[in-house]
Write an enzyme that holds these catalytic residues in place. Structure first.
Site, PDB file in Angstrom:
ATOM      1  N   GLU A 163       0.662  -1.260  -0.017  1.00  0.00           N
ATOM      2  CA  GLU A 163      -0.022  -0.007   0.287  1.00  0.00           C
ATOM      3  C   GLU A 163       0.679   1.281  -0.112  1.00  0.00           C
ATOM      4  OE1 GLU A 163      -3.048   0.099   2.957  1.00  0.00           O
ATOM      5  OE2 GLU A 163      -4.126  -1.670   2.194  1.00  0.00           O
ATOM      6  N   GLU A 361      -5.316  -8.455   0.829  1.00  0.00           N
ATOM      7  CA  GLU A 361      -6.052  -7.944   2.005  1.00  0.00           C
ATOM      8  C   GLU A 361      -7.371  -7.831   1.927  1.00  0.00           C
ATOM      9  OE1 GLU A 361      -4.524  -4.577   4.462  1.00  0.00           O
ATOM     10  OE2 GLU A 361      -2.262  -5.385   4.016  1.00  0.00           O
TER      11      GLU A 361
END
Ligand code: BGC
Length: 455
Positions: A163, A361
């Site tokens: 991320e 995720e």
């Protein structure tokens, strides 16, 4: 249901969020160690010093993973446990810790999926100018080499960076995550470039050392969800997903950090979106063309982190947000529950980049507690999983190539600036003692993986 027998059922964690042992056995300091020391940065003054104490619980955690029936476990390495200063001196105890963890996983037939970097950036490199320093991709390459030299014989599955949207967007633009800076959009673009270049150099290093490597990344996929299945609304959702800048034609816009095309296009297509060349060409290096070749080095899968999406409909400007109805379900962190995101995220990503996808995720934060019967009745998490996985299975039915799913998270853990306020785990953790209690969702997920439960 469409998950075949080779589907990789997994769960994920990250070093700073679970390990604890922050000052043990020669580990160097990271920007998160420092950030947590500052007053009013993290909820309740919480820190990752102890976290889930996973640093001292290798066998216990691997047993939890094994009993869950996971085929794959995603975790990150603490860069400063291995290289206390980020570069240079190597800390053998740090390498040994991961040796033991990896070997224990393999012994139990669980495939390690390693993330090289999940936000705990070396403080010593921060002082040298962090990602703004044009040497930063070389530092990352050096770290990668140390790691793959050591584990490449046993670990085939690698993710470079987790991320970047968040650690750059919140850490360097909004200043709410470590290191807490608010830099200009020009600096942000230069950092973006250096982070992407670090990714590309790491991919090359992994290929050099690891036979049959399976390489990806784990990026946020901030997806549009069409309000209806009409082509117009689908187009609007596509526009939201890949073309937000054209709607907000404002070079002052600071929050482009979450625009998918800024991160995915260079890696998957070898070019920046047009708005970057148009508005920020002065902030890109002279070596741009060569760099883009490195940045777009072939990966084997795209790792998508997806928690929710934005519902949009078509409008003259391209797209318009649909407001949620009053009382729309939200998570403990107030994120809207939008299971459709696990259909449309993979759908739009696969349509544009035609690359195998893993969901690296997805999960629910909740205010869980241990009830008087000693159990954790997290029905909401089971419902969340059922609805999100249902939509993922629809995507697979529609021939979107998705090969794995990593539930976030195995354990309740340190949720960055939110401290320990919310719980994301399948397993409840007492943050004073480290004691673990399996939640109802743990047993549900176990049965699903074992084929004993339907969605
Ligand atoms: C991050 C995790 C985080 C989770 C929930 C992602 O942003 O990769 O570290 O805990 O989502 O917020």
């Amino acid at each position: 249901m469409s998950f075949n027998k080779d589907f990789k059922w997994g769960a994920a964690t990250a070093s700073y969020q679970v390990e604890g042992g922050s000052y043990e056995d020669g580990k160097g300091i990271s920007v998160w160690d420092m950030f947590c020391k500052e007053p009013d940065r993290v909820y309740n003054g919480d820190t990752g010093d102890f976290a889930c104490d996973s640093y001292h619980r290798i066998k216990e955690d691997v047993k939890i993973i094994k009993d869950l029936g996971l085929k794959a476990y995603r975790f990150s390495l603490s860069w400063t446990r291995i290289l206390p200063n980020g570069i240079g001196e190597i800390n053998e105890s740090g390498l040994k810790f991961y040796d033991m963890f990896i070997d224990e996983l393999i012994k139990e037939n669980i495939e390690p999926y390693i993330t090289l970097f999940h936000w705990d950036y070396p403080y010593e490199l921060y002082k040298k100018g962090h990602w703004l320093n044009d040497e930063s991709s070389k530092w990352f390459e050096e770290y990668t080499e140390v790691v793959v030299k050591r584990y490449g014989d046993r670990v085939k599955n690698w993710m470079t960076i987790n991320e970047p949207q968040v650690f750059i967007g919140l850490g360097y633009s909004l200043g709410t995550h470590a290191p807490g800076l608010k830099l200009s959009k020009f600096d942000i673009i230069r950092m973006t470039h250096n982070v992407l270049l670090s990714h590309g150099k790491a991919v090359r290093k992994i290929r050099e050392y690891v036979e049959n490597a399976n390489i990806g990344f784990a990026f946020v996929c901030d997806t549009g969800i069409p309000n209806t299945t009409s082509e117009e609304d689908k187009n609007a959702a596509r526009e939201y997903t890949f073309n937000r800048q054209s709607k907000v034609n404002d070079t002052k816009r600071y929050d482009f950090c979450f625009d998918n095309e800024l991160w995915f296009d260079p890696v998957m297509l070898g070019k920046y979106p047009n708005w970057v060349y148009k508005n920020y060409s002065d902030n890109l290096p002279e070596s741009l063309d060569d760099d883009l070749k490195i940045i777009s080095e072939n990966v084997d899968f795209m790792g998508l982190n997806i928690y929710h999406g934005k519902v949009v409909k078509s409008s003259e400007e391209g797209f318009e947000f649909i407001k949620f109805n009053a009382g729309h379900a939200v998570t403990g962190l107030d994120w809207p529950i939008t299971s459709e995101a696990l259909y449309w995220g993979p759908y739009f990503m696969y349509e544009r980049y035609k690359k195998t996808i893993m969901i690296t995720e997805n999960g629910l934060s909740n205010k869980d507690w241990i009830s008087i019967d000693g159990k954790v009745h997290d029905e909401g998490r089971i419902d969340f999983l059922r609805s999100y996985l249902g939509r993922l299975s629809d995507a697979i039915d529609d021939e979107i190539d998705v090969t794995g799913y990593f539930q976030w998270s195995l354990l309740d853990n340190f949720e960055w600036a939110e401290g320990y306020k919310d719980r994301f785990g399948l397993v409840y953790v007492d943050f004073e003692t480290g004691e673990r209690t399996k939640k109802e969702s743990y047993y549900w997920y176990r049965d699903l993986i074992a084929g004993k439960k339907e969605l």
